[in-house]
Scaffold this active site. Structure first.
Site, mmCIF file in Angstrom:
data_model
loop_
_atom_site.group_PDB
_atom_site.id
_atom_site.type_symbol
_atom_site.label_atom_id
_atom_site.label_comp_id
_atom_site.label_asym_id
_atom_site.label_seq_id
_atom_site.Cartn_x
_atom_site.Cartn_y
_atom_site.Cartn_z
ATOM 1 C CG MET A 34 -1.717 -1.153 1.224
ATOM 2 S SD MET A 34 -3.302 -0.921 2.104
ATOM 3 C CE MET A 34 -2.748 -0.803 3.935
ATOM 4 C CG HIS A 41 7.417 -2.051 2.147
ATOM 5 N ND1 HIS A 41 7.126 -0.805 2.726
ATOM 6 C CD2 HIS A 41 5.934 -2.724 2.061
ATOM 7 C CE1 HIS A 41 5.892 -1.092 3.280
ATOM 8 N NE2 HIS A 41 5.197 -2.324 2.757
ATOM 9 N N GLY A 152 4.983 -10.140 3.935
ATOM 10 C CA GLY A 152 5.958 -10.049 5.205
ATOM 11 C C GLY A 152 5.190 -10.738 6.267
ATOM 12 C CG MET A 189 11.614 -1.634 10.085
ATOM 13 S SD MET A 189 12.353 -1.326 8.644
ATOM 14 C CE MET A 189 13.918 -1.278 9.609
HETATM 15 O O1 PAF Z 1 -0.221 -5.681 3.626
HETATM 16 C C1 PAF Z 1 -0.525 -4.841 2.977
HETATM 17 O O2 PAF Z 1 0.087 -3.894 2.688
HETATM 18 C C2 PAF Z 1 -1.938 -5.028 2.348
HETATM 19 O O3 PAF Z 1 -2.827 -5.709 3.138
HETATM 20 C C3 PAF Z 1 -1.981 -5.750 1.020
HETATM 21 C C4 PAF Z 1 -1.466 -7.186 0.949
HETATM 22 C C5 PAF Z 1 -0.927 -4.950 -0.050
HETATM 23 C C6 PAF Z 1 -3.407 -5.829 0.380
HETATM 24 O O4 PAF Z 1 -3.940 -4.195 0.176
#
Ligand code: PAF
Length: 283
Positions: A34, A41, A152, A189
């Site tokens: 997101m 990430h 994650g 994080m």
């Molecule tokens: O973990 C996230 O950032 C969200 O839940 C995801 C998997 C991108 C779905 O919107």
């Protein structure tokens, strides 16, 4: 040297890009996000690069997984910094649909996960959440058609839900969990850590310390109920409002009576002020 990823915002353009990668026999790994990207990430992207020739990162703040009372409108959006981070990681493509592209007018189909989505952890406090996650991740899988998808472990129940969903719907994607990346003091994080005041940030590490202490007690033979009560007490005493501190079976997420029936996972969710943090560790 970093290079800018291709940025795609429509389904037909994504389809063309994926078809062209497939025509060149590329394997594809998807990292759904997101945005508001951090080092956690980056570690998902690095794992994706080890698994596949091409890496696609989706950035989409998914409205259907937020309740009206939650932080959809204030969720951190850091587009320029995100693109720079993904360029530095040599990501090939960013899939960045807007809400109308993902949920066009008249959208009327949802995925309703059960099993690990209904074990009384996140689902107890965010009943709308896994329906929204499963629906958007199901769409992302069908749009990108990846060979691998990296999630994650920090969102451990989510990892179990999307793994189950991909299997149940016969989607040809292998879902892979990636270890939680932590700050030096152990705080996991998270894009939501930016909401913490300096004082709350100091206290936030209690979640990790309570889980570590709980894991050590379980390994030493203490009972599950006593360990859960001890963790809850430590977190509440630090000033959190606790949602849960649970010892669960790591595969099914079902409650357990004895740690010897494991593998065991400790999972926690608690609020500091208005910020809700979640975390988990293996025992
Ligand atoms: O973990 C996230 O950032 C969200 O839940 C995801 C998997 C991108 C779905 O919107």
């Amino acid at each position: 040297m970093s290079r800018s990823p291709t940025i795609v915002r429509t389904v037909p353009a994504l389809r063309r890009a994926v078809d062209s990668l497939r025509a060149r026999k590329a394997t594809i790994a998807l990292v759904p996000t997101m945005g508001a990207l951090h080092d956690g990430h980056a570690s998902l992207v690095r794992l994706a690069k080890r698994r596949a020739n091409k890496v696609i990162v989706s950035i989409f703040v998914n409205p259907t997984q937020f309740a009206p009372s939650e932080d959809f409108s204030s969720y951190p959006r850091t587009w320029k910094a995100d693109v720079a981070k993904l360029a530095a990681e040599n990501v090939d493509l960013i899939w960045n649909p807007d809400v109308k592209t993902m949920y066009p007018d008249g959208f009327a189909t949802r995925i309703a996960p059960e099993g690990p989505a209904t074990v009384g952890l996140e689902d107890r406090f965010r009943p709308h959440f896994f329906g929204g996650v499963a629906t958007v991740v199901g769409k992302l899988f069908m749009q990108v058609r990846p060979d691998f998808a990296i999630f994650g472990e920090k969102d451990f129940q989510q990892l179990r839900v999307v793994t189950r969903m991909a299997g149940d719907l016969d989607l040809a994607v292998k879902v892979i969990g990636s270890k939680t990346v932590r700050e030096r003091d152990g705080l996991a994080m998270s894009s939501r850590n930016v909401y913490l005041t300096p004082e709350q940030r100091g206290v936030a590490t209690t979640l990790y310390r309570a889980m570590k202490q709980g894991a050590a007690r379980l390994r030493a033979g203490d009972g599950i109920d006593a360990v859960m009560a001890g963790g809850a007490e430590m977190i509440t005493a630090a000033g959190f409002v606790l949602d849960y501190f649970e010892v669960r079976h790591a595969e099914t997420l079902a409650p357990m009576t004895a740690a010897k029936d494991g593998p065991v996972r400790i999972l926690v969710a608690a609020k500091l002020g208005t910020t809700r943090l979640i975390d988990n560790i293996a025992v």
